[in-house]
Scaffold this active site. Sequence first.
Site, mmCIF file in Angstrom:
data_model
loop_
_atom_site.group_PDB
_atom_site.id
_atom_site.type_symbol
_atom_site.label_atom_id
_atom_site.label_comp_id
_atom_site.label_asym_id
_atom_site.label_seq_id
_atom_site.Cartn_x
_atom_site.Cartn_y
_atom_site.Cartn_z
ATOM 1 N N GLU A 109 28.635 48.359 -10.368
ATOM 2 C CA GLU A 109 30.066 48.668 -10.235
ATOM 3 C C GLU A 109 30.318 49.792 -9.239
ATOM 4 O OE1 GLU A 109 32.082 49.011 -14.025
ATOM 5 O OE2 GLU A 109 33.650 50.263 -13.147
ATOM 6 N N LYS A 156 33.527 52.502 -22.952
ATOM 7 C CA LYS A 156 32.915 51.678 -21.900
ATOM 8 C C LYS A 156 32.662 52.547 -20.670
ATOM 9 C CE LYS A 156 32.779 48.630 -18.325
ATOM 10 N NZ LYS A 156 32.889 48.899 -16.894
ATOM 11 N N ASP A 195 15.810 50.081 -23.067
ATOM 12 C CA ASP A 195 16.563 48.991 -23.683
ATOM 13 C C ASP A 195 18.014 49.455 -23.842
ATOM 14 O OD1 ASP A 195 17.724 47.113 -25.325
ATOM 15 O OD2 ASP A 195 16.080 47.043 -26.753
ATOM 16 N N HIS A 206 39.112 52.938 -6.526
ATOM 17 C CA HIS A 206 38.462 51.625 -6.595
ATOM 18 C C HIS A 206 38.752 50.802 -5.350
ATOM 19 C CE1 HIS A 206 37.550 50.855 -11.111
ATOM 20 N NE2 HIS A 206 36.812 51.784 -10.577
HETATM 21 C C1 MEV Z 1 35.848 51.091 -15.843
HETATM 22 O O1 MEV Z 1 34.547 50.568 -15.653
HETATM 23 C C2 MEV Z 1 35.825 52.209 -16.874
HETATM 24 C C3 MEV Z 1 37.200 52.784 -17.249
HETATM 25 O O2 MEV Z 1 38.061 51.744 -17.689
HETATM 26 C C4 MEV Z 1 36.960 53.796 -18.345
HETATM 27 C C5 MEV Z 1 38.230 54.323 -18.976
HETATM 28 O O3 MEV Z 1 39.242 53.629 -19.034
HETATM 29 O O4 MEV Z 1 38.154 55.456 -19.516
HETATM 30 C C6 MEV Z 1 37.877 53.434 -16.059
#
Ligand code: MEV
Length: 430
Positions: free
Chosen positions: A84, A268, A284, A382
């Site tokens: 990413e 995430k 892992d 991004h």
């Molecule tokens: C994207 O890979 C991760 C985010 O969505 C994390 C977040 O929202 O805190 C930017």
Amino acid sequence: MDEVKRSSIGRFYKKPLAERQAIAQAWGQLNGDDLQALSDSGLSLAQADLMIENVIGRYSLPIALSTNFLINGRDYLAPMVIEEPSVVAACSYAAKLFREAGGFTASSDESIMIGQIQLLDLPAFESAGALILSRKEQILRAVNERGGSIAARGGGALDLEVRSFPGTLAGDMLVVHLLYDTRDAMGANAINSALEAIAPLIERISGGRVNLRILSNLSDRRLARASGSIPAQALASDRATGEQVVDAIVEAAVFAEIDPYRAATHNKGIMNGIDAVMLATGNDWRAVEAGAHAYAARDGQYRSLTRWRKDDAGNLQGAIEVPLATGIVGGATRVHQGAQVALKLLGVESVRELAEVTAAVGLAQNFAAIRALATDGIQAGHMRLHARQLALAAGGSEADAQLIAQQLIDEDCIRLERAKEIVKERKRES
Ligand code: MEV
């Protein structure tokens, strides 16, 4: 060399790849084989064929270094494997802000894993737990007498616990936990073998029937923590004061503390950092993912793994606590030359040090994400990187990619077709 040993390497991202590799080589004292591993994925076809089943080839991802990490007074470059865009840049930027305020403080637990034995059909369910615990010394001895590499390093079975689940759909159930110190290994094989070895003894003692014998990925005896602060003024921009940004970040953090829908995305972002280090070091990462999410739901509601608050001086304080069942010996780490190189670059001397660095990377990553979300939004950064990728995909050279990307942004047309046209136009002009 002294200068190289500071992880705040100026404009690292602007340097050509070969120069970045040279810096990595000096930093990790990499030899020719190590450098080769960075270029050709670190895993031969023959090794790949032995690693899993039905192999048809190998599959590569980029490995990058996140700069600026200062953790417990020591400089680190964090190796990250991830597909990413933005993640590594954001992480390095966040680590810089923490660094300028003294860096991260991190700590971790001993490498204690939990193995589970599921016991059913117990003739005396109420007293079976106490009976098993009364024979604890014998059971632990039966594990430790088996020896093995973890025992040779001073690890092994430490304790037993019993948990009781009466009246389940599968009948009265007792769950025996074996607490096992895996030292510098993740330890899955050792603990699963130990559980299988002692299951018959537990059946004899209890008169019950053992069903499952497997480690738990909720490795909550193996937590890593990192914390740090950033002065409010370091967060000021031309659109907001530092105080406003601190408040907006705390509001974002509270959102993730109270709402599982937001917490999933917030976590995430943390795992973007943690998984990338886990992948780089041959760990892992699914086990770490499973543990992190289960831990995030430990009080019955799924919540964020980090906490962000404003301190009395108005500065931002952040902290993370996360289970990190990692290894620096055994498993893929041993076979994969790329993972060995990542460990050399990290320079960690113990698995706990790896867990502490990984926790700090998770915290930095989370800060970068919520700062962006609470200020400009994440799309601006991004899209800049996406535009650069399109420029390269359209056939633009490394040297031209930045200019082509800027043109795509200026035209507000970040599309592959347009990138191809620009590449053609530039070729015609030159
Ligand atoms: C994207 O890979 C991760 C985010 O969505 C994390 C977040 O929202 O805190 C930017």
